[in-house]
Write a protein that holds these residues in place. Structure first.
Motif, PDB file in Angstrom:
ATOM      1  N   GLU A   1      13.521  22.601   5.572  1.00 13.30           N
ATOM      2  CA  GLU A   1      13.683  24.052   5.677  1.00 13.30           C
ATOM      3  C   GLU A   1      13.841  24.484   7.142  1.00 13.30           C
ATOM      4  O   GLU A   1      14.669  25.348   7.459  1.00 13.30           O
ATOM      5  N   ARG A   2      13.095  23.880   8.041  1.00  8.25           N
ATOM      6  CA  ARG A   2      13.236  24.200   9.466  1.00  8.25           C
ATOM      7  C   ARG A   2      14.623  23.840   9.966  1.00  8.25           C
ATOM      8  O   ARG A   2      15.231  24.575  10.748  1.00  8.25           O
ATOM      9  N   GLN A   3      15.145  22.709   9.511  1.00  5.35           N
ATOM     10  CA  GLN A   3      16.485  22.303   9.930  1.00  5.35           C
ATOM     11  C   GLN A   3      17.537  23.275   9.403  1.00  5.35           C
ATOM     12  O   GLN A   3      18.475  23.633  10.115  1.00  5.35           O
ATOM     13  N   ARG A   4      17.388  23.709   8.157  1.00  2.00           N
ATOM     14  CA  ARG A   4      18.350  24.655   7.591  1.00  2.00           C
ATOM     15  C   ARG A   4      18.299  25.994   8.311  1.00  2.00           C
ATOM     16  O   ARG A   4      19.321  26.622   8.550  1.00  2.00           O
ATOM     17  N   ARG A   5      17.116  26.467   8.643  1.00  2.00           N
ATOM     18  CA  ARG A   5      16.997  27.756   9.313  1.00  2.00           C
ATOM     19  C   ARG A   5      17.503  27.729  10.740  1.00  2.00           C
ATOM     20  O   ARG A   5      17.853  28.761  11.293  1.00  2.00           O
ATOM     21  N   SER A   6      17.549  26.556  11.349  1.00  2.00           N
ATOM     22  CA  SER A   6      18.011  26.469  12.735  1.00  2.00           C
ATOM     23  C   SER A   6      19.531  26.476  12.840  1.00  2.00           C
ATOM     24  O   SER A   6      20.066  26.635  13.933  1.00  2.00           O
TER      25      SER A   6
ATOM     26  N   THR B   1      23.359  27.861  12.479  1.00  2.00           N
ATOM     27  CA  THR B   1      24.053  29.148  12.510  1.00  2.00           C
ATOM     28  C   THR B   1      24.947  29.260  11.275  1.00  2.00           C
ATOM     29  O   THR B   1      25.287  28.242  10.644  1.00  2.00           O
ATOM     30  N   PRO B   2      25.348  30.461  10.899  1.00  5.99           N
ATOM     31  CA  PRO B   2      26.253  30.609   9.747  1.00  5.99           C
ATOM     32  C   PRO B   2      27.556  29.829   9.909  1.00  5.99           C
ATOM     33  O   PRO B   2      28.088  29.297   8.930  1.00  5.99           O
TER      34      PRO B   2
ATOM     35  N   VAL C   1      26.870  26.202   8.975  1.00  7.89           N
ATOM     36  CA  VAL C   1      26.747  26.062   7.524  1.00  7.89           C
ATOM     37  C   VAL C   1      28.127  26.078   6.887  1.00  7.89           C
ATOM     38  O   VAL C   1      28.453  25.248   6.028  1.00  7.89           O
TER      39      VAL C   1
END
Length: 58
Positions: free
Chosen positions: A29-34, A36-37, A40
């Motif tokens: 989850e930390r990796q996903r939140r770090s 940018t759009p 992604v």
């Protein structure tokens, strides 16, 4: 020396497994939140290109 019940040992192993899973989920989850759009979006486009023709997907 007392023998440890195998139920207690199994319970302790289960708790350790749950804790390890929580640690891995938090790290992901930390990796996903770090990200940018734009990062992604580029990853999704790259995955889509790797899958190829959408008519074969199911």
């Amino acid at each position: 020396m007392r023998r440890i019940s195998w139920w207690k040992l199994l319970g302790a192993a289960g708790l350790a497994g749950v804790a390890a899973t929580g640690v891995l989920a938090a790290r992901g989850e930390r990796q996903r939140r770090s990200m940018t759009p734009e990062e992604v979006r580029s990853r999704l486009h790259r995955r889509d290109a790797e899958l190829g023709d959408p008519s074969y997907r199911r």
